[in-house]
Scaffold this motif. Structure first.
Motif, PDB file in Angstrom:
ATOM      1  N   LYS A   1       3.108   3.794  -7.952  1.00  0.00           N
ATOM      2  CA  LYS A   1       1.929   2.899  -7.474  1.00  0.00           C
ATOM      3  C   LYS A   1       0.346   3.550  -6.955  1.00  0.00           C
ATOM      4  CE  LYS A   1       5.397   0.617  -5.753  1.00  0.00           C
ATOM      5  NZ  LYS A   1       6.120  -0.902  -6.100  1.00  0.00           N
ATOM      6  N   VAL A   2      -0.569   2.527  -7.485  1.00  0.00           N
ATOM      7  CA  VAL A   2      -1.963   2.968  -7.169  1.00  0.00           C
ATOM      8  C   VAL A   2      -2.458   2.953  -6.030  1.00  0.00           C
ATOM      9  CG1 VAL A   2      -4.002   2.263  -8.101  1.00  0.00           C
ATOM     10  CG2 VAL A   2      -2.356   2.889  -9.558  1.00  0.00           C
ATOM     11  N   LEU A   3      -2.489   3.001  -5.321  1.00  0.00           N
ATOM     12  CA  LEU A   3      -3.199   2.924  -3.475  1.00  0.00           C
ATOM     13  C   LEU A   3      -4.791   2.974  -3.731  1.00  0.00           C
ATOM     14  CD1 LEU A   3       0.203   5.248  -1.946  1.00  0.00           C
ATOM     15  CD2 LEU A   3      -0.107   3.063  -2.184  1.00  0.00           C
ATOM     16  N   PRO A   4      -4.965   2.528  -2.477  1.00  0.00           N
ATOM     17  CA  PRO A   4      -6.225   3.002  -2.334  1.00  0.00           C
ATOM     18  C   PRO A   4      -7.060   4.090  -1.369  1.00  0.00           C
ATOM     19  CG  PRO A   4      -4.983   0.836  -0.116  1.00  0.00           C
ATOM     20  CD  PRO A   4      -4.176   1.364  -1.492  1.00  0.00           C
ATOM     21  N   GLY A   5      -8.425   4.133  -1.812  1.00  0.00           N
ATOM     22  CA  GLY A   5      -8.292   6.015  -0.830  1.00  0.00           C
ATOM     23  C   GLY A   5      -8.313   5.680   0.171  1.00  0.00           C
ATOM     24  N   THR A   6      -7.710   5.030   1.169  1.00  0.00           N
ATOM     25  CA  THR A   6      -8.165   4.752   2.464  1.00  0.00           C
ATOM     26  C   THR A   6      -6.456   5.108   2.490  1.00  0.00           C
ATOM     27  OG1 THR A   6      -7.253   2.052   2.412  1.00  0.00           O
ATOM     28  CG2 THR A   6      -9.845   2.963   3.221  1.00  0.00           C
ATOM     29  N   ALA A   7      -5.717   5.087   1.764  1.00  0.00           N
ATOM     30  CA  ALA A   7      -4.428   5.478   2.224  1.00  0.00           C
ATOM     31  C   ALA A   7      -3.884   6.727   2.264  1.00  0.00           C
ATOM     32  CB  ALA A   7      -3.586   5.020   1.614  1.00  0.00           C
ATOM     33  N   LYS A   8      -3.583   7.142   2.989  1.00  0.00           N
ATOM     34  CA  LYS A   8      -3.035   8.553   3.597  1.00  0.00           C
ATOM     35  C   LYS A   8      -1.657   8.376   3.923  1.00  0.00           C
ATOM     36  CE  LYS A   8      -7.204   9.483   6.414  1.00  0.00           C
ATOM     37  NZ  LYS A   8      -7.654   9.559   8.013  1.00  0.00           N
ATOM     38  N   THR A   9      -0.561   7.870   3.627  1.00  0.00           N
ATOM     39  CA  THR A   9       0.785   8.149   3.785  1.00  0.00           C
ATOM     40  C   THR A   9       1.961   6.274   3.175  1.00  0.00           C
ATOM     41  OG1 THR A   9       0.998   6.297   5.128  1.00  0.00           O
ATOM     42  CG2 THR A   9       0.962   8.742   6.000  1.00  0.00           C
ATOM     43  N   TYR A  10       2.538   6.857   2.169  1.00  0.00           N
ATOM     44  CA  TYR A  10       3.359   5.466   1.710  1.00  0.00           C
ATOM     45  C   TYR A  10       4.533   6.051   1.831  1.00  0.00           C
ATOM     46  CZ  TYR A  10       4.843   3.038  -1.780  1.00  0.00           C
ATOM     47  OH  TYR A  10       5.847   1.751  -2.183  1.00  0.00           O
ATOM     48  N   THR A  11       5.169   4.917   2.152  1.00  0.00           N
ATOM     49  CA  THR A  11       6.757   5.140   2.881  1.00  0.00           C
ATOM     50  C   THR A  11       7.771   4.858   1.446  1.00  0.00           C
ATOM     51  OG1 THR A  11       6.727   5.162   5.010  1.00  0.00           O
ATOM     52  CG2 THR A  11       8.449   4.542   4.086  1.00  0.00           C
ATOM     53  N   ILE A  12       8.904   6.245   1.112  1.00  0.00           N
ATOM     54  CA  ILE A  12       9.400   5.859  -0.459  1.00  0.00           C
ATOM     55  C   ILE A  12      10.537   5.147  -0.054  1.00  0.00           C
ATOM     56  CG2 ILE A  12      10.745   6.668  -1.968  1.00  0.00           C
ATOM     57  CD1 ILE A  12       7.986   8.680  -1.887  1.00  0.00           C
ATOM     58  N   ASP A  13      11.022   4.031  -0.282  1.00  0.00           N
ATOM     59  CA  ASP A  13      11.859   3.455   0.513  1.00  0.00           C
ATOM     60  C   ASP A  13      12.905   2.692  -0.962  1.00  0.00           C
ATOM     61  OD1 ASP A  13      11.033   0.679  -0.229  1.00  0.00           O
ATOM     62  OD2 ASP A  13      11.051  -0.026   2.284  1.00  0.00           O
ATOM     63  N   ASN A  14      12.696   2.971  -2.043  1.00  0.00           N
ATOM     64  CA  ASN A  14      13.113   2.283  -3.125  1.00  0.00           C
ATOM     65  C   ASN A  14      12.511   3.287  -4.609  1.00  0.00           C
ATOM     66  OD1 ASN A  14      11.075   0.813  -4.694  1.00  0.00           O
ATOM     67  ND2 ASN A  14      11.453   0.513  -2.355  1.00  0.00           N
ATOM     68  N   CYS A  15      13.649   3.369  -5.370  1.00  0.00           N
ATOM     69  CA  CYS A  15      12.999   3.639  -6.877  1.00  0.00           C
ATOM     70  C   CYS A  15      14.053   2.919  -7.589  1.00  0.00           C
ATOM     71  CB  CYS A  15      13.827   5.573  -6.904  1.00  0.00           C
ATOM     72  SG  CYS A  15      12.784   6.179  -7.936  1.00  0.00           S
ATOM     73  N   ARG A  16      12.585   1.955  -8.168  1.00  0.00           N
ATOM     74  CA  ARG A  16      12.725   1.416  -9.313  1.00  0.00           C
ATOM     75  C   ARG A  16      13.232   0.011  -8.381  1.00  0.00           C
ATOM     76  NH1 ARG A  16      13.665   2.762 -15.136  1.00  0.00           N
ATOM     77  NH2 ARG A  16      13.681   0.595 -15.487  1.00  0.00           N
ATOM     78  N   GLY A  17      12.845  -0.254  -7.086  1.00  0.00           N
ATOM     79  CA  GLY A  17      13.956  -1.310  -6.754  1.00  0.00           C
ATOM     80  C   GLY A  17      15.441  -1.425  -5.899  1.00  0.00           C
ATOM     81  N   GLN A  18      16.193  -0.004  -6.111  1.00  0.00           N
ATOM     82  CA  GLN A  18      17.138   0.183  -5.557  1.00  0.00           C
ATOM     83  C   GLN A  18      16.787   1.221  -4.573  1.00  0.00           C
ATOM     84  OE1 GLN A  18      19.663  -1.217  -7.432  1.00  0.00           O
ATOM     85  NE2 GLN A  18      18.168  -2.118  -8.612  1.00  0.00           N
TER      86      GLN A  18
END
Length: 134
Positions: A26-43
């Motif tokens: 994932k490429v996230l904007p510089g404002t991002a401080k968190t990212y929730t991982i709830d899948n891996c390759r759509g699974q």
């Protein structure tokens, strides 16, 4: 957050891999401080699943460079989803919460120790004596 860099001048590259080697980026904007991982390759992630995550950043003005300008690779985060502590034979126990002349409201208790936001339910019905679900 990258020190001394305005958030609109950078972006983050987050990538994570599960134990099977499935990689998601994932490429996230510089404002991002968190990212929730709830899948891996759509699974969807499953109870007790391990995930390995790294993050790096780049200044947007060097994004066109050959190596894409990524820098500051983080130490690897090793994380594991919670186990649901349910045995393989555990089953829901539905009951008729409300019965009228033209309806039946089926109800059940959620699995113990599982965050209700982490699950979804599928209901099926079978006529007495029928072989197929409807």
């Amino acid at each position: 957050q990258v020190p001394n860099a305005p958030t609109d001048d950078i972006e983050y590259h987050l990538y994570y891999i599960n134990a099977a080697g499935d990689k998601t980026e994932k490429v996230l904007p510089g404002t991002a401080k968190t990212y929730t991982i709830d899948n891996c390759r759509g699974q969807p992630l499953t109870p007790g699943q391990e995930v390995y995550c790294n993050i790096e950043y780049r200044h947007l003005d060097v994004a066109a460079e050959e190596d894409a300008g990524w820098a500051g690779l983080s130490p690897q985060l090793n994380a594991k989803t919670n186990d649901d502590a349910l045995g393989p034979d555990w089953k829901m126990t539905p009951y008729a919460e409300d019965v009228g002349t033209h309806h039946i409201t089926a109800a059940w208790q959620p699995p113990p120790g599982v965050d209700e936001a982490d699950i979804e339910y599928r209901t099926t019905a079978k006529y007495p004596g029928a072989d197929d679900m409807v």
